[in-house]
Design a protein around this motif. Structure first.
Motif, PDB file in Angstrom:
ATOM      1  N   ALA A  61      -7.855  38.378  34.923  1.00  0.00           N
ATOM      2  CA  ALA A  61      -6.778  39.366  34.981  1.00  0.00           C
ATOM      3  C   ALA A  61      -6.911  40.301  36.173  1.00  0.00           C
ATOM      4  CB  ALA A  61      -6.741  40.169  33.683  1.00  0.00           C
ATOM      5  N   ASP A  62      -8.112  40.366  36.756  1.00  0.00           N
ATOM      6  CA  ASP A  62      -8.332  41.187  37.951  1.00  0.00           C
ATOM      7  C   ASP A  62      -8.195  40.381  39.232  1.00  0.00           C
ATOM      8  OD1 ASP A  62      -8.861  43.510  36.439  1.00  0.00           O
ATOM      9  OD2 ASP A  62     -10.918  42.824  36.083  1.00  0.00           O
ATOM     10  N   ASN A  63      -7.637  39.190  39.123  1.00  0.00           N
ATOM     11  CA  ASN A  63      -7.371  38.319  40.283  1.00  0.00           C
ATOM     12  C   ASN A  63      -8.638  37.826  40.972  1.00  0.00           C
ATOM     13  OD1 ASN A  63      -4.657  38.633  39.782  1.00  0.00           O
ATOM     14  ND2 ASN A  63      -4.331  40.173  41.377  1.00  0.00           N
ATOM     15  N   GLU A  64      -9.714  37.683  40.199  1.00  0.00           N
ATOM     16  CA  GLU A  64     -10.959  37.126  40.725  1.00  0.00           C
ATOM     17  C   GLU A  64     -11.067  35.662  40.313  1.00  0.00           C
ATOM     18  OE1 GLU A  64     -13.687  41.162  40.282  1.00  0.00           O
ATOM     19  OE2 GLU A  64     -13.440  39.795  38.580  1.00  0.00           O
ATOM     20  N   PRO A  65     -11.470  34.759  41.227  1.00  0.00           N
ATOM     21  CA  PRO A  65     -11.624  33.340  40.861  1.00  0.00           C
ATOM     22  C   PRO A  65     -12.627  33.168  39.729  1.00  0.00           C
ATOM     23  CG  PRO A  65     -11.672  33.609  43.244  1.00  0.00           C
ATOM     24  CD  PRO A  65     -11.730  35.000  42.654  1.00  0.00           C
ATOM     25  N   ILE A  66     -12.311  32.288  38.791  1.00  0.00           N
ATOM     26  CA  ILE A  66     -13.185  32.041  37.650  1.00  0.00           C
ATOM     27  C   ILE A  66     -13.294  30.534  37.416  1.00  0.00           C
ATOM     28  CG2 ILE A  66     -12.741  34.234  36.494  1.00  0.00           C
ATOM     29  CD1 ILE A  66     -10.727  32.728  34.699  1.00  0.00           C
ATOM     30  N   PRO A  67     -14.379  30.086  36.751  1.00  0.00           N
ATOM     31  CA  PRO A  67     -14.497  28.671  36.404  1.00  0.00           C
ATOM     32  C   PRO A  67     -13.646  28.329  35.192  1.00  0.00           C
ATOM     33  CG  PRO A  67     -16.406  29.853  35.605  1.00  0.00           C
ATOM     34  CD  PRO A  67     -15.577  30.856  36.362  1.00  0.00           C
ATOM     35  N   ALA A  68     -13.466  27.030  34.964  1.00  0.00           N
ATOM     36  CA  ALA A  68     -12.756  26.569  33.769  1.00  0.00           C
ATOM     37  C   ALA A  68     -13.679  25.627  33.005  1.00  0.00           C
ATOM     38  CB  ALA A  68     -11.439  25.910  34.147  1.00  0.00           C
ATOM     39  N   ARG A  69     -13.395  24.318  33.044  1.00  0.00           N
ATOM     40  CA  ARG A  69     -14.275  23.375  32.371  1.00  0.00           C
ATOM     41  C   ARG A  69     -15.623  23.306  33.085  1.00  0.00           C
ATOM     42  NH1 ARG A  69      -9.947  18.517  32.066  1.00  0.00           N
ATOM     43  NH2 ARG A  69      -9.488  19.432  34.110  1.00  0.00           N
ATOM     44  N   HIS A  70     -16.568  22.624  32.473  1.00  0.00           N
ATOM     45  CA  HIS A  70     -17.951  22.687  32.966  1.00  0.00           C
ATOM     46  C   HIS A  70     -18.105  22.133  34.374  1.00  0.00           C
ATOM     47  CE1 HIS A  70     -19.387  18.461  32.908  1.00  0.00           C
ATOM     48  NE2 HIS A  70     -18.432  18.296  32.003  1.00  0.00           N
ATOM     49  N   PHE A  71     -17.121  21.368  34.855  1.00  0.00           N
ATOM     50  CA  PHE A  71     -17.197  20.805  36.204  1.00  0.00           C
ATOM     51  C   PHE A  71     -16.190  21.457  37.150  1.00  0.00           C
ATOM     52  CE2 PHE A  71     -14.445  18.249  33.527  1.00  0.00           C
ATOM     53  CZ  PHE A  71     -13.279  18.161  34.267  1.00  0.00           C
ATOM     54  N   GLU A  72     -15.548  22.549  36.715  1.00  0.00           N
ATOM     55  CA  GLU A  72     -14.543  23.234  37.529  1.00  0.00           C
ATOM     56  C   GLU A  72     -15.058  24.621  37.903  1.00  0.00           C
ATOM     57  OE1 GLU A  72     -10.443  21.246  35.794  1.00  0.00           O
ATOM     58  OE2 GLU A  72     -11.333  22.911  34.681  1.00  0.00           O
ATOM     59  N   PRO A  73     -15.600  24.769  39.112  1.00  0.00           N
ATOM     60  CA  PRO A  73     -16.228  26.039  39.491  1.00  0.00           C
ATOM     61  C   PRO A  73     -15.205  27.087  39.916  1.00  0.00           C
ATOM     62  CG  PRO A  73     -16.341  24.512  41.327  1.00  0.00           C
ATOM     63  CD  PRO A  73     -15.715  23.750  40.173  1.00  0.00           C
ATOM     64  N   ALA A  74     -15.675  28.317  40.026  1.00  0.00           N
ATOM     65  CA  ALA A  74     -14.898  29.361  40.689  1.00  0.00           C
ATOM     66  C   ALA A  74     -14.984  29.074  42.183  1.00  0.00           C
ATOM     67  CB  ALA A  74     -15.471  30.737  40.359  1.00  0.00           C
TER      68      ALA A  74
ATOM     69  N   ARG B 194     -10.331  31.348  27.450  1.00  0.00           N
ATOM     70  CA  ARG B 194      -9.707  32.164  26.405  1.00  0.00           C
ATOM     71  C   ARG B 194      -9.833  33.666  26.675  1.00  0.00           C
ATOM     72  NH1 ARG B 194      -8.654  27.417  26.123  1.00  0.00           N
ATOM     73  NH2 ARG B 194      -8.169  26.280  24.192  1.00  0.00           N
ATOM     74  N   THR B 195      -9.874  34.053  27.945  1.00  0.00           N
ATOM     75  CA  THR B 195      -9.800  35.465  28.294  1.00  0.00           C
ATOM     76  C   THR B 195      -8.353  35.811  28.612  1.00  0.00           C
ATOM     77  OG1 THR B 195     -10.301  34.966  30.608  1.00  0.00           O
ATOM     78  CG2 THR B 195     -12.152  35.503  29.173  1.00  0.00           C
ATOM     79  N   PRO B 196      -7.886  36.987  28.224  1.00  0.00           N
ATOM     80  CA  PRO B 196      -6.462  37.307  28.357  1.00  0.00           C
ATOM     81  C   PRO B 196      -6.061  37.697  29.776  1.00  0.00           C
ATOM     82  CG  PRO B 196      -7.628  39.135  27.340  1.00  0.00           C
ATOM     83  CD  PRO B 196      -8.621  38.024  27.480  1.00  0.00           C
TER      84      PRO B 196
END
Length: 743
Positions: free
Chosen positions: A518-531, A457-459
């Motif tokens: 938004a800065d094009n850096e890899p991020i995680p999603a669900r608890h089993f989905e890493p950056a 939920r980050t824009p």
């Protein structure tokens, strides 16, 4: 066939008759190898797997997750009724085996009160019957929760010691009556009763009756029955009516049980050509499954898979039970829009208006559910003719927006209905508005803030996962061609540029993350989905990049794919296999659980991951560079697909003659293609039993052959645009597009 014969002291409890006062609403005797009902008030055909019907005519659960489940809405009366099971416990008998078993689970529906979740807490009488580790028979009442006994409050209501029960056949019955507000449990010759809990205030229709295991959708917590079931009966009277009416009566059965659905018994277009006639019937059976399942569901859509022979829909290969009545799904590969596209292609290929009518029912549903802002929610429940969204978020990935858009433009080409085109344009306009400033599209869109949001939920973060950005790129480029609107092309190419910018090439690993901020850096999603660099990333990014190359012929859109292909070929974890995720900085394989990283090149960390997650890390074949290389090669050699010169009847006849035997052998004899010889259609093994996808690629290809065969005989005009396309394996945007000018 053995009729239920309990001891005389139980005659009042166990239905063994078919009298005017006591009607069978469901009766299954498992005779002659049948798992479906001899008598049914509704759908006679169950779903399920991990079971067998024994030569003795009993049901045996053969797998930890095995079960048999019947639609309970019309098969189980919800105001008053009785369920009776004849159980053969065997020797020494499962009654005293010290293990937990579930005899049946009966869930209540939420259809009719879906929009009032507060009523879920007080409506309906969901039940399950378990044999415990203490060797007691426990009747459980479930309050609240959904349709699969999840998120509910389970209350033990009646418990009976059954440790001394004999190892041969015993009869167990459960009965309820809302008018008396009573529940009965009658195992053997013992009868106990209890009041319906006061928190439950009104009867409500049932959803599913699961026999032989727990009634949850999850594979965890299953309790397979360690005995066989000789008979299952459901009747519309409670205990006290039995006691007064049933002693000494005999069940009257129909002369024959319901017959399996006949989907196509003979070809209608090619009756004189054995091979083409067979292919026609195979395609019609898969098409007819969708038509009948749509009619059964009543919503205009489907879930991801249709089961045989029940024609109930489930959410794919691993799903055990259907969602509530009237539910349909509009996201994931091959969702409802793609099912309707398959039906529309069946209409084009075979000329059968029945398939077009079904496809248009889906299109009309999409017209009704489209928001004023142009978007769709990804799943709905249809209640009393109204469509209620199941979630409050606007999904941008998983074809939730682009799938309906493609269907509507295809049907606009077939029917000329401008309402379809107008709805597709509204969605395309929405996608342009929903695009992030950096050119990407996010996981979801927030209309109040007017921004895309990541899974956290980050824009403004971009989504590669599940075609989050490549799907809109491809759709908008095609919509630009179909409508002439330049803003669609401009937005799509900004998205493709973003995909080239965020491709990771660290020297250790090459590919795409599933999600970025938004800065094009890899991020995680669900608890089993890493950056990470996700092995799926290239497959998700490729359609958008290839579409941008088609539009521009600019190699910059293919170069990132070539880089990833080279890395994949040089970095196999095992021959032809790769890990799911790789750390961006080091290229080490990783997996995440509860947001903690584990390195899979460290045996100690692999053991730790398995201990906390219950899963064993495995490599997969998703990365396959040969598939990516083929996409790149095809993009260069034939960017609009394999388009041939305008056909002639003679040329089409030669094509059909050269391809019919080859395609039949490939699809009907190759085990990987999933052809079910006994049932004469394409099915795959799912938890819910044999099932078909909504968009079977095998039928897409075979319908192309039949389409050309009809044209060769003069039944289809030679200027039909789909005759210019060869080797179809999916119906995608080319179905909506005209053949490019000059080709």
């Amino acid at each position: 066939m053995r009729l239920l014969r309990p001891p005389l002291t139980l005659i009042a409890l166990i239905l063994i008759t078919h009298l005017a006062a006591a009607q069978d609403t469901l009766y299954v005797d498992f005779s002659e190898g049948r798992q479906w009902a001899r008598t049914a008030g509704g759908n006679a055909f169950p779903l399920g797997s991990g079971w067998e019907v024994t030569p003795e005519g009993t049901l045996r659960i053969t797998d930890r997750e095995g079960y048999l489940a019947f639609d309970a809405t019309d098969n189980v009366p919800h105001e008053t009724g009785t369920i009776a099971l004849a159980i053969d416990a065997g020797e020494p008998g499962f009654w005293a085996d010290g293990k937990r078993h579930c005899l049946f689970a009966l869930s209540r529906s939420v259809t009719g009160m879906f929009a009032e979740p507060e009523r879920w807490e007080t409506a309906g009488l969901a039940l399950s019957l378990h044999k415990s580790e203490r060797n007691t028979l426990d009747l459980i009442v479930h309050r609240g929760g959904g349709v699969a006994l999840t998120f509910d409050e389970a209350e033990p209501l009646i418990s009976v010691d059954v440790s001394g029960y004999p190892g041969d056949e015993s009869t167990v019955a459960v009965s309820w009556d809302w008018s008396q507000r009573k529940i009965w449990l009658a195992p053997g010759d013992e009868v106990q009763q209890a009041p319906i809990p006061e928190q439950l205030t009104e009867p409500w229709p049932y959803h599913m009756l699961v026999v032989g295991n727990a009634g949850t959708s999850s594979p965890f917590g299953q309790e397979p029955l360690g005995a066989t079931v000789d008979e299952l009966s459901v009747v519309d009277v409670p205990y006290d009516r039995w006691a007064a009416e049933q002693a000494g009566a005999t069940r009257v059965l129909p002369a024959s049980p319901p017959e399996l659905p006949v989907l196509c018994d003979a070809p209608t277009i090619f009756p004189d050509d054995a091979l083409l006639g067979r292919i026609e019937c195979v395609c019609r059976r898969n098409l007819e499954m969708l038509v009948r399942a749509q009619e059964l569901a009543g919503s205009g859509g489907w879930n991801l898979a249709v089961t045989w022979p029940s024609l109930m829909c489930v959410m794919g290969r691993k799903s055990r039970l259907p969602e509530t009545d009237g539910y349909f799904l509009g996201s994931k590969d091959g969702h409802t829009a793609f099912g309707a596209i398959f039906l529309a292609w069946g209409y084009e290929a075979l000329g059968d208006e029945r398939y077009l009518q079904a496809a248009e029912r889906t299109a009309q549903m999409y017209l009704r559910t489209q928001a004023d802002g142009g978007w769709w929610i990804n799943s709905y429940v249809c209640e009393d003719g109204e469509y209620l969204p199941t979630k409050d978020m606007i999904l941008l990935q998983d074809h939730a927006q682009t799938g309906p858009m493609m269907l509507l433009m295809y049907l606009h080409r077939l029917t000329g209905n401008e309402a379809y085109r107008d709805a597709a344009v509204r969605c395309a306009d929405f996608l342009v508005r929903a695009q992030n400033p950096n050119g990407s599209w996010s996981y979801i869109y927030d209309p109040e803030q007017g921004v895309g949001l990541t899974a956290q939920r980050t824009p403004g973060g971009g989504e590669v996962n599940d075609y989050g950005t490549s799907g809109p790129i491809e759709a908008l480029l095609h919509m630009g061609q179909l409508t002439g609107k330049p803003e669609y092309r401009e937005a799509a190419l900004r998205g493709a540029d973003w995909l080239t910018q965020v491709m990771i090439d660290s020297g250790k690993v090459a590919g795409w993350a599933a999600q970025y901020n938004a800065d094009n850096e890899p991020i995680p999603a669900r608890h089993f989905e890493p950056a990470s660099v996700a092995i799926y990333g290239a497959r998700w990014a490729a359609p958008g990049l290839v579409a941008a190359y088609w539009e521009t012929r600019d190699e910059k859109y293919l170069d990132p794919l070539r880089t990833v292909i080279d890395w994949l070929e040089a970095n196999e974890a095992e021959p032809g296999r790769w890990w799911n995720d790789y750390e961006v900085e080091t290229g080490r394989p990783i997996q995440m659980w509860e947001r903690k990283l584990y390195y899979l090149d460290d045996p100690a960390q692999v053991r730790a991951f398995t201990e906390v997650s219950g899963r064993t890390p495995r490599t997969n074949t998703i990365g396959r560079p040969d598939i990516l290389r083929g996409m790149v090669q095809n993009a260069v050699e034939r960017p609009w697909g394999k388009i041939v010169p305008p056909p002639t009847q003679e040329g089409l006849a030669r094509y059909v003659e050269s391809q019919a035997s080859f395609l039949a052998e490939h699809f009907f004899t190759n085990p990987s293609q999933g052809f079910d010889e006994e049932r004469g259609m394409f099915l795959y093994a799912a938890k819910a039993g044999p099932a078909t996808t909504l968009h079977p690629h095998q039928c897409i290809r075979l319908l192309e052959l039949l389409h050309k065969a009809r044209a060769a005989s003069g039944d289809v005009p030679l200027d039909e645009p789909m005759l210019r396309r060869y080797d179809l394996s999916t119906m995608h945007w080319p179905a909506a597009l005209p053949v490019p000018e000059g080709m």
